[in-house]
Write an enzyme that holds these catalytic residues in place. Sequence first.
Site, short mmCIF file in Angstrom:
data_model
loop_
_atom_site.label_atom_id
_atom_site.label_comp_id
_atom_site.label_asym_id
_atom_site.label_seq_id
_atom_site.Cartn_x
_atom_site.Cartn_y
_atom_site.Cartn_z
N SER A 14 -102.37 25.12 66.59
CA SER A 14 -103.79 25.42 66.85
C SER A 14 -104.52 24.21 67.45
CB SER A 14 -104.49 25.79 65.54
OG SER A 14 -103.82 26.84 64.92
N GLU A 34 -93.57 21.60 73.06
CA GLU A 34 -93.45 22.28 71.76
C GLU A 34 -91.98 22.61 71.56
OE1 GLU A 34 -95.32 23.35 68.94
OE2 GLU A 34 -93.27 23.93 68.43
N CYS A 42 -100.02 27.94 61.81
CA CYS A 42 -101.03 28.97 61.55
C CYS A 42 -100.58 30.34 62.06
CB CYS A 42 -102.35 28.57 62.20
SG CYS A 42 -103.56 29.88 62.17
N CYS A 47 -101.13 31.01 58.25
CA CYS A 47 -102.33 31.84 58.03
C CYS A 47 -102.20 33.28 58.50
CB CYS A 47 -103.53 31.23 58.78
SG CYS A 47 -103.60 29.45 58.69
N LYS A 50 -99.32 35.35 56.83
CA LYS A 50 -99.72 35.40 55.40
C LYS A 50 -100.82 36.43 55.18
CE LYS A 50 -103.14 33.45 54.03
NZ LYS A 50 -103.36 32.04 53.73
N TYR A 98 -101.06 32.50 73.22
CA TYR A 98 -101.18 31.03 73.22
C TYR A 98 -100.55 30.43 74.48
CZ TYR A 98 -103.40 30.15 68.78
OH TYR A 98 -104.33 30.06 67.79
N ALA A 114 -90.36 16.35 71.93
CA ALA A 114 -90.75 15.14 72.66
C ALA A 114 -90.93 14.01 71.67
CB ALA A 114 -92.06 15.39 73.41
N GLY A 175 -98.65 25.14 42.18
CA GLY A 175 -99.90 25.77 41.76
C GLY A 175 -100.99 25.59 42.79
N TYR A 177 -102.54 26.25 47.00
CA TYR A 177 -102.90 27.41 47.83
C TYR A 177 -101.68 28.32 48.02
CZ TYR A 177 -107.09 25.40 50.36
OH TYR A 177 -108.30 24.89 50.75
N GLU A 181 -101.21 32.06 46.51
CA GLU A 181 -101.35 33.17 47.45
C GLU A 181 -100.08 34.02 47.46
OE1 GLU A 181 -102.43 31.40 51.20
OE2 GLU A 181 -104.57 31.37 50.68
N ARG A 204 -105.53 22.86 41.34
CA ARG A 204 -106.13 21.58 40.97
C ARG A 204 -107.12 21.12 42.04
NH1 ARG A 204 -104.58 16.35 41.93
NH2 ARG A 204 -102.55 16.92 42.78
N ASP A 302 -102.71 18.46 60.78
CA ASP A 302 -102.00 18.15 59.53
C ASP A 302 -101.19 16.86 59.59
OD1 ASP A 302 -103.02 20.58 58.80
OD2 ASP A 302 -101.11 21.47 58.18
N THR A 310 -106.46 24.94 59.55
CA THR A 310 -106.47 25.24 60.98
C THR A 310 -107.82 24.95 61.67
OG1 THR A 310 -104.80 26.91 60.66
CG2 THR A 310 -106.11 27.11 62.66
N HIS A 434 -128.79 44.97 48.22
CA HIS A 434 -128.44 45.78 47.06
C HIS A 434 -127.79 47.09 47.48
CE1 HIS A 434 -128.76 46.96 42.91
NE2 HIS A 434 -129.29 48.11 43.28
N GLU A 439 -125.14 39.81 45.96
CA GLU A 439 -126.58 39.67 45.71
C GLU A 439 -126.83 38.75 44.52
OE1 GLU A 439 -128.79 43.14 44.07
OE2 GLU A 439 -126.85 44.16 44.06
P1 NDP Z 1 -100.75 21.83 47.70
O1 NDP Z 1 -100.67 20.37 47.88
O2 NDP Z 1 -102.06 22.53 47.73
O3 NDP Z 1 -100.02 22.24 46.34
C1 NDP Z 1 -98.76 21.74 45.99
C2 NDP Z 1 -98.48 22.21 44.58
O4 NDP Z 1 -97.15 21.84 44.22
C3 NDP Z 1 -99.39 21.56 43.56
O5 NDP Z 1 -99.69 22.52 42.60
C4 NDP Z 1 -98.54 20.42 43.00
O6 NDP Z 1 -98.85 20.09 41.68
C5 NDP Z 1 -97.17 21.06 43.03
N1 NDP Z 1 -96.09 20.08 43.14
C6 NDP Z 1 -95.98 19.04 44.00
N2 NDP Z 1 -94.82 18.38 43.81
C7 NDP Z 1 -94.18 19.02 42.80
C8 NDP Z 1 -92.94 18.81 42.13
N3 NDP Z 1 -92.14 17.81 42.46
N4 NDP Z 1 -92.60 19.65 41.14
C9 NDP Z 1 -93.43 20.68 40.80
N5 NDP Z 1 -94.60 20.91 41.39
C10 NDP Z 1 -94.98 20.10 42.37
O7 NDP Z 1 -99.76 22.39 48.80
P2 NDP Z 1 -99.48 23.82 49.40
O8 NDP Z 1 -98.10 23.70 49.87
O9 NDP Z 1 -99.85 24.91 48.47
O10 NDP Z 1 -100.49 23.87 50.61
C11 NDP Z 1 -100.56 22.80 51.56
C12 NDP Z 1 -101.88 22.79 52.25
O11 NDP Z 1 -101.93 23.82 53.21
C13 NDP Z 1 -103.08 23.08 51.36
O12 NDP Z 1 -103.53 21.95 50.67
C14 NDP Z 1 -104.08 23.58 52.34
O13 NDP Z 1 -104.72 22.47 52.92
C15 NDP Z 1 -103.24 24.31 53.35
N6 NDP Z 1 -103.27 25.76 53.13
C16 NDP Z 1 -104.44 26.43 53.27
C17 NDP Z 1 -104.51 27.79 53.06
C18 NDP Z 1 -105.81 28.50 53.19
O14 NDP Z 1 -106.71 27.98 53.84
N7 NDP Z 1 -105.98 29.67 52.57
C19 NDP Z 1 -103.33 28.56 52.68
C20 NDP Z 1 -102.15 27.76 52.54
C21 NDP Z 1 -102.15 26.42 52.77
P3 NDP Z 1 -100.06 19.10 41.32
O15 NDP Z 1 -101.32 19.90 41.40
O16 NDP Z 1 -99.74 18.70 39.90
O17 NDP Z 1 -99.99 17.96 42.26
#
Ligand code: NDP
Length: 451
Positions: A14, A34, A42, A47, A50, A98, A114, A175, A177, A181, A204, A302, A310, A434, A439
């Site tokens: 993007s 590329e 994306c 995105c 997904k 694209y 490249a 845990g 995004y 998701e 988090r 990124d 994106t 409403h 609201e």
């Molecule tokens: P994140 O960095 O958001 O999450 C990574 C997760 O993996 C965290 O929960 C982390 O835990 C856990 N983790 C990391 N290392 C380990 C390990 N060794 N063992 C177990 N758990 C681990 O990354 P994502 O891959 O989910 O997404 C990357 C980025 O992409 C996002 O931050 C966002 O910017 C973008 N994105 C945006 C979306 C949207 O706009 N809807 C959708 C998808 C991605 P902890 O919290 O403890 O560090």
Amino acid sequence: MAFDYDLFVIGGGSGGVRAARVAAQGGARVALAEESRYGGTCVIRGCVPKKLMVFASEFPDAIAEAQAYGWTVHAGGFDWTTFRTKLHAELDRLEGVYRGLLGKNGVETFDMRARIVDPHTVELADGQRKSARYILIATGGRPVKPDLPGAEHALVSDDLFLMEQLPKSILIVGGGYIACEFACILNGLGVQVTQFYRGAQVLRGFDDEARGLVSEEMIQAGINLHLGTNIAEMEKLADGYRVCGTNGQEAIFDQVLFATGRAPNTRDLGLEAAGVAVGRKGEIVVDDYSQTSAPSVYAIGDVTDRVNLTPVAIREGMAFVETVFGGNPTPVDHDLIPTAIFTQPEMGTVGLSEEEARKRGPVEVYATSFKPMRESFAGRSTRVLMKLIVCAETRRVLGCHIVAPGAGEMIQLAGIAVKMGATKEDFDRTVAVHPTMSEEIVTMKTPVRSA
Ligand code: NDP
């Protein structure tokens, strides 16, 4: 010195495509390389596919709701192969768009890898060397797995769109995004989903109350979420995985997905030779104008690990063109970026979480959680949350957090008000639409907490 090009862009996602196209429209001679598919993460493996999977996964609930509203409808099975074929046809179409955008604007493209040889030279995989006044690195990021025996066989998010068939069961690790998701998507598509997150609560960094509700709803929807849990040991079997959790439980899963974060794509790009500094995670270090430590080399998206979204990469690309080719130094504004997490229900958020805001000064918190009309009528126990964090001194709305179906759509609009510096009183002055869920965002009269 005469250069082959004014700009050579590495990476056709993007950010890279936007920068190349806009620079070329302004009269610059531009090339782009590329190595994979145009559109990048994306469009090809993020995105877009997904979100189409989110739509696909929402139908079982919609059908159940239709029944509750008096319709005689029955869900048949979900045919992954049919969906996947359509999905890939759509991605092919978008990739064509694209490519077309680049071609139409006179950008010369090279479908290969490249790397940088010196601050003004790029070497292509076929050995050709091209010189450019400026080089823009927009190579994005890639999913990473922890260094755990057995993990090498497991899936990352890129693989999900290519699966031959849906697994019956999956363990999702993480845990963030992507983990949350896909837990919701696969659960909706009928896969038995178990999720391990090592921390106390998923998502988090987001508002505690909002992520708490998302997590409750995920569990309510049937996701087997284990907090404070990680993989202790995993073993690849002929047909699946045997996994021991740090909670002492052992189970067999058809598939394991690591959604454990992403790393910038800076390997073997020749950065050192070009004098481009990288940070601890391998990210390219840039200033407010996306300029690297080598003055003719810029980086966006990124690969710089600023805000990995994106629309942010696109803005960074536009600001780069304006700065370098428009003669108008334009920093990228990374403040108050609205974002949505496409869980079910979605979370839309802009600004500070309650926890973050409290650290900065006195705040008032306005929040309401309720059963929305549509789901309530259908006999479902789904709850939604509308929450505003208000600065007690300036009355500005510092944060807005919405957990609700459609929260992604809502937060885009609330984001404008927050970005404009709207106060709580500005929200109050706005007449409610409403009957809607949103609201409530303009009808919350008394703070639930002040701190
Ligand atoms: P994140 O960095 O958001 O999450 C990574 C997760 O993996 C965290 O929960 C982390 O835990 C856990 N983790 C990391 N290392 C380990 C390990 N060794 N063992 C177990 N758990 C681990 O990354 P994502 O891959 O989910 O997404 C990357 C980025 O992409 C996002 O931050 C966002 O910017 C973008 N994105 C945006 C979306 C949207 O706009 N809807 C959708 C998808 C991605 P902890 O919290 O403890 O560090």
